[in-house]
Design a protein around this motif. Structure first.
Motif, mmCIF file in Angstrom:
data_model
loop_
_atom_site.group_PDB
_atom_site.id
_atom_site.type_symbol
_atom_site.label_atom_id
_atom_site.label_comp_id
_atom_site.label_asym_id
_atom_site.label_seq_id
_atom_site.Cartn_x
_atom_site.Cartn_y
_atom_site.Cartn_z
ATOM 1 N N ARG A 29 1.002 -3.787 -3.624
ATOM 2 C CA ARG A 29 2.064 -4.345 -2.782
ATOM 3 C C ARG A 29 3.415 -4.131 -3.441
ATOM 4 N NH1 ARG A 29 -0.058 -9.995 -0.250
ATOM 5 N NH2 ARG A 29 -2.054 -9.166 0.420
ATOM 6 N N GLU A 30 4.411 -3.891 -2.609
ATOM 7 C CA GLU A 30 5.766 -3.777 -3.145
ATOM 8 C C GLU A 30 6.253 -5.159 -3.574
ATOM 9 O OE1 GLU A 30 8.132 -1.790 -0.149
ATOM 10 O OE2 GLU A 30 7.815 0.106 -1.186
ATOM 11 N N VAL A 80 7.511 2.512 -1.977
ATOM 12 C CA VAL A 80 6.591 3.453 -1.336
ATOM 13 C C VAL A 80 7.383 4.635 -0.777
ATOM 14 C CG1 VAL A 80 4.984 3.757 0.606
ATOM 15 C CG2 VAL A 80 4.838 1.709 -0.843
ATOM 16 N N ALA A 81 8.540 4.357 -0.203
ATOM 17 C CA ALA A 81 9.378 5.436 0.352
ATOM 18 C C ALA A 81 9.824 6.403 -0.741
ATOM 19 C CB ALA A 81 10.592 4.841 1.062
ATOM 20 N N ARG A 82 10.193 5.883 -1.896
ATOM 21 C CA ARG A 82 10.632 6.738 -3.005
ATOM 22 C C ARG A 82 9.455 7.556 -3.532
ATOM 23 N NH1 ARG A 82 13.172 10.377 -5.108
ATOM 24 N NH2 ARG A 82 13.480 10.363 -7.334
ATOM 25 N N ALA A 106 -0.595 8.378 -5.372
ATOM 26 C CA ALA A 106 -0.257 8.435 -3.953
ATOM 27 C C ALA A 106 0.593 7.231 -3.568
ATOM 28 C CB ALA A 106 -1.538 8.453 -3.114
ATOM 29 N N PRO A 107 1.487 7.403 -2.597
ATOM 30 C CA PRO A 107 2.270 6.260 -2.124
ATOM 31 C C PRO A 107 1.334 5.127 -1.713
ATOM 32 C CG PRO A 107 3.047 8.297 -1.120
ATOM 33 C CD PRO A 107 1.784 8.630 -1.855
ATOM 34 N N GLY A 108 1.661 3.938 -2.180
ATOM 35 C CA GLY A 108 0.821 2.785 -1.921
ATOM 36 C C GLY A 108 -0.081 2.440 -3.084
ATOM 37 N N CYS A 109 -0.322 3.387 -3.983
ATOM 38 C CA CYS A 109 -1.214 3.156 -5.121
ATOM 39 C C CYS A 109 -0.482 3.122 -6.468
ATOM 40 C CB CYS A 109 -2.295 4.237 -5.170
ATOM 41 S SG CYS A 109 -3.444 4.174 -3.795
ATOM 42 N N SER A 110 0.809 3.318 -6.471
ATOM 43 C CA SER A 110 1.554 3.341 -7.732
ATOM 44 C C SER A 110 1.804 1.927 -8.250
ATOM 45 C CB SER A 110 2.899 4.037 -7.534
ATOM 46 O OG SER A 110 3.677 3.943 -8.724
ATOM 47 N N GLU A 111 1.537 1.728 -9.530
ATOM 48 C CA GLU A 111 1.852 0.443 -10.153
ATOM 49 C C GLU A 111 3.347 0.154 -10.100
ATOM 50 O OE1 GLU A 111 -1.738 -0.016 -13.419
ATOM 51 O OE2 GLU A 111 0.161 0.853 -14.081
ATOM 52 N N HIS A 112 4.157 1.183 -9.995
ATOM 53 C CA HIS A 112 5.607 0.986 -9.916
ATOM 54 C C HIS A 112 6.004 0.178 -8.676
ATOM 55 C CE1 HIS A 112 7.082 3.242 -13.345
ATOM 56 N NE2 HIS A 112 6.174 4.171 -13.083
ATOM 57 N N THR A 114 4.796 -2.496 -7.646
ATOM 58 C CA THR A 114 4.669 -3.928 -7.923
ATOM 59 C C THR A 114 5.865 -4.511 -8.663
ATOM 60 O OG1 THR A 114 3.620 -3.656 -10.083
ATOM 61 C CG2 THR A 114 2.160 -3.640 -8.144
ATOM 62 N N GLY A 115 6.683 -3.645 -9.257
ATOM 63 C CA GLY A 115 7.773 -4.120 -10.100
ATOM 64 C C GLY A 115 7.287 -4.575 -11.463
#
Length: 179
Positions: A29-30, A80-82, A106-112, A114-115
């Motif tokens: 989640r973002e 996710v957009a980035r 993949a977009p949606g799976c990056s730990e980034h 989450t912040g």
């Protein structure tokens, strides 16, 4: 299987719908809230983290400084957009998707998203985001001490997610590790 917007997005990018399952990467989640922790050394863009991760980062960075080690923040939250734009850019330059997915989630799976993920470098390194970071005193310090502040190395060599070795990528797990 990917749900909703990710299934459609991944289909447009050519990413298989079973990507999270086959890679063992959960959907992320973002972060709903972010705080500024630094400016990127290369382009001055804001590096933001979720509040608890930011507080832990500041404590860790201060402890490293007290030991004479400078932890250089390179990147934090990524939407996710980035993440999608990064992948599209590589694909447009002709990089094969299979190769790309070895180094970019993949977009949606990056730990980034989450912040809670931060990419860390050394002020002495000329090229950031290189495996050679593991030969720096900053990396050695992180290996010994990051767990005390609740951070772990996400992508060690031969990790189960089949993501390339990223000694610079550290994730705040949300609890402090015991000594």
């Amino acid at each position: 299987m990917a749900k909703g917007r990710y299934a459609r997005l991944w289909a447009r990018l050519g990413i298989p719908a079973d990507y999270p399952r086959t890679r063992g990467l959960p959907l992320q989640r973002e972060a709903p809230r972010l705080v500024l922790v630094a400016r990127a050394p290369d382009d001055g863009k804001a590096i933001r983290l979720a509040p608890r991760a930011a507080a832990a980062w500041r404590r860790m960075q201060a402890a490293a400084a007290a030991d004479g080690v400078t932890l250089l923040p390179l990147s934090g939250f990524r939407s996710v957009a980035r993440q999608t734009a990064i992948i599209r850019g590589h694909l447009a330059r002709g990089r094969p998707l299979a190769d790309l997915l070895r180094y970019v989630a993949a977009p949606g799976c990056s730990e980034h998203h989450t912040g809670r993920a931060i990419d860390i470098g050394s002020p002495d390194e000329r090229a950031h985001f290189e495996a050679s970071f593991d030969r720096t005193r900053e990396f050695r310090w992180l290996r010994r001490h990051a767990g005390r502040f609740g951070f772990r190395l996400s992508y060690p060599r031969r990790n189960p997610h089949r993501i390339g070795y990223e000694p610079w990528h550290w994730f705040f797990v949300g609890r402090l590790a015991r000594r």
